[in-house]
Design an enzyme around this catalytic site. Structure first.
Site, PDB file in Angstrom:
ATOM      1  CB  SER A  15      -0.868   0.006   1.246  1.00  0.00           C
ATOM      2  OG  SER A  15      -0.036   0.069   2.403  1.00  0.00           O
ATOM      3  N   GLY A  16       2.135   1.131   0.225  1.00  0.00           N
ATOM      4  CA  GLY A  16       2.990   2.304   0.382  1.00  0.00           C
ATOM      5  C   GLY A  16       3.170   2.677   1.846  1.00  0.00           C
ATOM      6  N   GLY A  17       2.320   2.147   2.714  1.00  0.00           N
ATOM      7  CA  GLY A  17       2.389   2.503   4.134  1.00  0.00           C
ATOM      8  C   GLY A  17       3.740   2.177   4.742  1.00  0.00           C
ATOM      9  CG  PHE A  18       7.096  -1.364   5.243  1.00  0.00           C
ATOM     10  CD1 PHE A  18       7.252  -1.752   6.562  1.00  0.00           C
ATOM     11  CD2 PHE A  18       8.214  -1.379   4.421  1.00  0.00           C
ATOM     12  CE1 PHE A  18       8.492  -2.157   7.052  1.00  0.00           C
ATOM     13  CE2 PHE A  18       9.453  -1.775   4.894  1.00  0.00           C
ATOM     14  CZ  PHE A  18       9.584  -2.167   6.211  1.00  0.00           C
ATOM     15  CG  ASP A  30      -0.220  -0.703   7.037  1.00  0.00           C
ATOM     16  OD1 ASP A  30       0.244  -0.237   5.967  1.00  0.00           O
ATOM     17  OD2 ASP A  30       0.334  -1.605   7.672  1.00  0.00           O
ATOM     18  N   GLY A  68       3.450  -4.404  10.750  1.00  0.00           N
ATOM     19  CA  GLY A  68       3.975  -3.745  11.951  1.00  0.00           C
ATOM     20  C   GLY A  68       5.097  -4.535  12.585  1.00  0.00           C
ATOM     21  CG  ASP A  77       6.356  -9.263   1.280  1.00  0.00           C
ATOM     22  OD1 ASP A  77       7.211  -8.358   1.317  1.00  0.00           O
ATOM     23  OD2 ASP A  77       5.384  -9.308   2.059  1.00  0.00           O
ATOM     24  CG  HIS A 105      22.116 -20.178  -4.625  1.00  0.00           C
ATOM     25  ND1 HIS A 105      22.054 -21.555  -4.756  1.00  0.00           N
ATOM     26  CD2 HIS A 105      22.189 -19.933  -3.284  1.00  0.00           C
ATOM     27  CE1 HIS A 105      22.103 -22.107  -3.556  1.00  0.00           C
ATOM     28  NE2 HIS A 105      22.182 -21.148  -2.646  1.00  0.00           N
TER      29      HIS A 105
END
Lengths: 399, 399
Positions: A97-100, A169, A241, A290, A363
């Site tokens: 979302s870009g929040g992080f 978020d 978070g 991820d 690898h």
């Protein structure tokens, strides 16, 4: 939870304890779970073509809304026909979302204390203000002031046309106190509703939306957030978070959170992807992971190996590999292991040759892919405990 | 000239004017000529695996003795079984002698004036002394004093085990005066004899040796050098040193040199590989060309295109490609052209993504490969003049 098979359908095919093996059907095809998701941060998995990523067996990659918003911008990607067409990736795509990024890049890392609002960013910082409406920050490219709100994030992700969008978020840091974490979580829940409202009205019909559980390391907050997100009508649930200061605390946070998520929802653990964390997370019933680590390590000359005593890593830039004729990992089918020995790979890494980055990237991604594929087979065979135990004890995923 | 079919055999299959299409049989297999030779400077073509280079149709790559001498050193490569085994390249390999790098890196570029001996290197410099015996210089890695002589160069190339070794020469710069160029050339001829003496006594039986014609831009010197090298008993002849200040002067130097080389010898033009220079060189009867330009351009966001007005280049980092849906070059089978448009490639290059370097590297090498393959076919068909004319007028090698 909402159920809309046209948008997203999650099928649990096998269970083994809390662990699940499933199929996530997206608008661009199915994804076998548990899945590791490579990052295509800026519209490419660093150094690899899309066809190569698919060739490694990956079905789903993650694009970063924050980076793509800053450059080249959603208009240019929409004009290309969306992120799939822009980057030449035909499979399923998830966008964060870009929040992080807004919060972590503005504060110099997610572990950096995020407390007040309206705070100026420091040396690495570019935050202008955090308010109910959204977040103002400066572009890391040219210093231009940019604004992201829940609506803007969903709008950008709609333009990118990802199969799965994440709600906007605030990603709270470990050092945020309980009070700030609680207030931030409540705002994140209000933002969740605004994201879903916007998406119901204007989002692409075939784009699914995952909510994000916040609440830091606090059990009541995680519980409250798990409930709020589960009841909000999302297509899947991500855990975001801070997960604590170490692996033990992370396990605690996940154990207090995952069992409170609805069984039928796909569950995504954001930003986690070390070998031991992955098998631990799968064991707790998480489906998607991820992480930048495998590709970032490759850029620093570090390869994944089945060696728990060394955090499953070998640093090829360290001396002492001269004359070592062994491959990185016996039985690994990647070109680094098939065609080269540790002597050469170590020389290339120390020489900072691009070829080293590429070979280690291939690898590390081959390693992660095989790790989750092995977990999936083990779950189907009712043997996940022994698989996890083997991996944690140093068994090779290629054995 | 010496003839030793076991070591090297050069077969001219077709002639068209001065241009030749041939087959160079080396200990590791044949090479179709005219050939462009990608640089595997430090034991890898930057960013590509050996198998990929072969997949592009390349049969011969060039390793740099100077760089490999400094690191990882000939002992380590010999212990791996030679450079072929070390880097995982199964085809023919040529190694330069280190002369070019010793002189150009020590003086900050080949165009930098090289005049006196015993001269300290400047800002970029690391030359300690040039004497009859050999050259002392400082390692660019750790400042350690190193020594290369004709014998050392041949010894290192013997350890590398290349199919073709180049003799150790002094590469004179454009600004060197006639007197210095003449004296340097004479020493280079004495070094040539020392190289061949060492190689006859101790060189690998199946390694061929190419001599290097020096003499700067001076006709009598080039003529004298061509004769000295031709009579020395080499397996092939390379043209080195300054070729002048511009393309016109380069053509003059080549026109005064190439016709004086024996017909039966393979002829290698060192360090030249721009599109127009290549077709000009082929037209003059040169067979081999190595050059860093195609891969170096890729690292700077520049792709080869059939546009003579722009030196056959397009700089993707310049603005103005947004929304351009055309491939780099219509009909080019490389992944950059097959899977992506100029809009995306320009975005990736400006974002300095590794994927851009890789895609442009694949494109530029595909371009060069197709260019020489087209020349070869045209020579066989007796149509080289029209091929060269077409390329210089902007015809695509993929047309």
């Amino acid at each position: 939870m909402r159920v809309d098979a046209d948008r997203l359908r999650f099928e649990v095919e096998a269970r083994d304890g809390a662990a699940r093996a499933g199929l996530l059907h997206t608008a661009h095809g199915p994804v076998e779970t548990p899945a590791f998701i490579p990052l295509a941060t800026k519209g490419t998995v660093r150094g690899l073509e899309s066809a190569e990523v698919a060739g490694l067996g990956y079905e789903l990659v993650l694009g970063n809304t924050y980076h793509l918003f800053v450059s080249p911008g959603p208009e240019r990607i929409a004009a290309a026909g969306g992120l799939h067409a822009f980057m030449g990736w035909e499979g399923p795509l998830i966008t964060d979302s870009g929040g992080f990024q807004v919060f972590s890049l503005s504060h110099g890392g997610v572990a950096y204390e995020v407390k007040g609002s309206g705070r100026q960013g420091g040396e690495h910082g570019s935050m202008v203000s955090i308010a109910e409406e959204g977040v103002r920050f400066r572009s890391y490219r040219d210093g231009a002031e940019l604004f992201i709100s829940p609506e803007v994030s969903m709008q950008v992700q709609a333009a990118l046309g990802s199969d799965i969008a994440l709600v906007f978020d605030e990603c709270t840091a470990y050092h945020a106190d309980r009070d700030y974490t609680a207030r931030s979580m409540e705002r994140t829940h209000r933002w969740l509703r605004r994201c879903l409202d916007w998406h119901r009205r204007e989002g692409p019909e075939r784009q699914a939306v995952f909510g994000i559980v916040q609440g830091g390391v606090h059990e009541e907050l995680r519980r409250e957030s798990a409930q709020a997100v589960s009841e909000a009508g999302v297509d899947g649930i991500a855990i975001g978070g801070t997960l604590g200061r170490d692996k033990e605390e992370m396990a605690g946070v996940l154990e207090m959170t995952v069992p409170r998520l609805p069984e039928e929802a796909p569950r995504h653990l954001l930003g986690i992807g070390e070998v031991d964390d992955l098998v631990a997370g799968i064991g707790l019933g998480l489906d998607l992971f991820d992480c930048a680590v495998p590709t970032r390590l490759a850029r620093h000359g570090v390869a994944l190996v089945p060696d728990p005593a060394r955090r499953f890593r070998i640093d090829l830039r360290k001396s002492g590999r001269e004359g070592n004729r062994a491959p990185l990992v016996e039985g690994c089918p990647c070109p680094a292991c098939r065609n080269h020995d540790r002597d050469y790979l170590s020389y290339l890494s120390r020489a900072e040759e691009l070829t080293a980055v590429r070979l280690l990237c291939l690898h590390n991604l081959t390693y992660m892919r095989r790790l989750v594929a092995g977990a999936r087979r083990a779950i189907a065979a009712g043997a996940f405990d022994s698989y996890r135990g083997g991996i944690l004890a140093g068994a090779s995923p290629f054995a």
